[in-house]
Write a protein that holds these residues in place. Structure first.
Motif: not given
Length: 63
Positions: A21-27, A44-57
């Motif tokens: 998520a951090v890498v996608m924000v910087l990208a 944006a798509v990869l950021l959303a997916l990684s945020v969902v995984v992080a929130w889920g875990r």
């Protein structure tokens, strides 16, 4: 996903998601500065997916 599937070092999955998520924000910021607006959609798509995984875990109902 392998640590979560095997039950070994399960903290690595959300940490990797936060890192992505951090890498996608910087990208996204990098693409905006260069004027490459067509590439921001994938970020944006990869950021959303990684945020969902992080929130889920990390979340209160982590699985």
């Amino acid at each position: 996903m392998l640590p979560a599937a095997t039950g070994i070092a399960v903290v690595l999955t959300p940490l990797a998601a936060v890192g992505l998520a951090v890498v996608m924000v910087l990208a996204g910021a990098f693409h905006i500065r260069r004027g490459e607006y067509s590439a921001i959609g994938l970020n944006a798509v990869l950021l959303a997916l990684s945020v969902v995984v992080a929130w889920g875990r990390f979340g209160p109902y982590s699985f």
